[in-house]
Design a protein around this motif. Structure first.
Motif, PDB file in Angstrom:
ATOM      1  N   LEU A 198      15.490 -27.260   7.767  1.00 26.39           N
ATOM      2  CA  LEU A 198      15.977 -28.013   6.613  1.00 26.39           C
ATOM      3  C   LEU A 198      16.089 -29.470   7.035  1.00 26.39           C
ATOM      4  N   LYS A 199      15.188 -30.298   6.545  1.00 28.01           N
ATOM      5  CA  LYS A 199      15.156 -31.706   6.929  1.00 28.01           C
ATOM      6  C   LYS A 199      16.070 -32.516   6.016  1.00 28.01           C
ATOM      7  N   VAL A 200      17.125 -33.042   6.602  1.00 29.62           N
ATOM      8  CA  VAL A 200      18.136 -33.768   5.835  1.00 29.62           C
ATOM      9  C   VAL A 200      18.121 -35.242   6.218  1.00 29.62           C
ATOM     10  N   CYS A 201      18.000 -36.100   5.210  1.00 28.64           N
ATOM     11  CA  CYS A 201      18.128 -37.551   5.418  1.00 28.64           C
ATOM     12  C   CYS A 201      19.583 -37.859   5.732  1.00 28.64           C
ATOM     13  N   THR A 202      19.838 -38.573   6.796  1.00 25.50           N
ATOM     14  CA  THR A 202      21.213 -38.898   7.146  1.00 25.50           C
ATOM     15  C   THR A 202      21.280 -40.303   7.738  1.00 25.50           C
ATOM     16  N   ALA A 203      22.408 -40.937   7.590  1.00 21.86           N
ATOM     17  CA  ALA A 203      22.569 -42.304   8.071  1.00 21.86           C
ATOM     18  C   ALA A 203      22.705 -42.347   9.583  1.00 21.86           C
ATOM     19  N   GLU A 204      22.123 -43.371  10.161  1.00 20.88           N
ATOM     20  CA  GLU A 204      22.238 -43.576  11.604  1.00 20.88           C
ATOM     21  C   GLU A 204      23.665 -43.942  11.987  1.00 20.88           C
TER      22      GLU A 204
END
Length: 280
Positions: A27-33
């Motif tokens: 599950l590829k989740v966009c997340t903040a650095e």
């Protein structure tokens, strides 16, 4: 012989189940650095924790894809297929498909308990008398500070909070922990922040702080409503309805677990309006 057969069958079924799990795509989740308290590369944010929980419920391995600038990550990451899921978007965001809301919260007034400020709404005398009010620009807080005639008073102070960085062609971040600490340290009398962004730091402050939800009935001078309560959802790429259905199932069936995670963070939670519930 029958016992041996049963054991072999059980082992085969177990191996088959493990193989199915292993074959599930991550599950590829966009997340903040580095956008705390939501998320960071170390996985310390509450949205990081929620992403792990969702992946577990789906029986999939979590793969995080980090971005640095929130202005473009949907266009440059989600839309281009670098990730498939975005945590913590506004419910109904037109740029993507969104699940049923998994929480609703609001902006808050933050002050020191010892000051006992009577902060109920935008007519509160404490807002007129405060010498310094910490807030993030471009938010409903700025709109209302302009409406009550306090924005210009805070201009120089706001430049201090931004470190005198030029805003031209770059993303200037106002750190939530710094804004809360302005009140805890006594540098500002009041901070006005999005509740979920402030809750962790209010809870951890060495000086006891009060966090008061701002009513959702504020209006600008021209009578236009300024919203202070918002619903948050999980987003997927437009057209990915199958993934959206899976996520909606988790949001609806595991709402108690999700709320427990948010309450542990100290986030002030509100009931969803009946109109919003009927749409999902």
């Amino acid at each position: 012989m029958k016992t041996t057969t049963r054991i072999f069958t059980a082992l085969a079924l177990g191996l088959g189940f493990a193989t199915v799990q292993a074959e599930q795509p991550a599950l590829k989740v966009c997340t903040a650095e580095n956008e705390m308290p939501y998320a960071n590369q170390a996985g310390e944010g509450f949205e990081n924790k929620l992403a792990h929980y969702v992946a577990e419920q789906m029986g999939r391995k979590l793969e995080t894809v980090t971005w640095t600038d929130p202005r473009y990550f949907i266009r440059d990451y989600l839309d281009k297929g670098l990730c498939d899921v975005v945590m913590g978007v506004d419910a109904g965001d037109p740029r993507l498909l969104t699940t049923a809301p998994y929480y609703r919260s609001g902006y808050v007034f933050i002050s020191r308990e010892q000051d006992a400020l009577d902060l109920q709404n935008w007519d509160s005398p404490a807002l007129k008398q405060a010498k310094r009010i910490a807030f993030a620009p471009g938010t409903p807080a700025e709109t209302m500070l302009r409406a009550i005639g306090r924005y210009n008073d805070m201009f120089n102070y706001q430049q201090e909070l931004a470190g005198f960085k030029s805003k031209r062609n770059q993303y200037v971040k106002y750190d939530n922990d710094k804004l809360v600490n302005e009140v805890a340290s006594g540098k500002a009398e009041i901070a006005i922040l999005w509740g979920p962004a402030a809750a962790r730091y209010v809870k951890a402050a060495s000086t006891p702080l009060t966090m008061t939800l701002i009513p959702d009935n504020a209006k600008r001078a021209d009578g236009e409503k300024v919203g202070f309560h918002y619903s948050t959802a999980i987003g997927v790429r437009k057209g990915d309805t199958a993934l959206l259905e899976q996520l909606n199932k988790i949001v609806r069936e595991k709402q108690d677990d999700i709320e427990e995670l948010l309450e542990a963070e100290g986030i002030p939670l509100l009931e969803e309006p009946a109109s919003a519930l009927s749409m999902n």
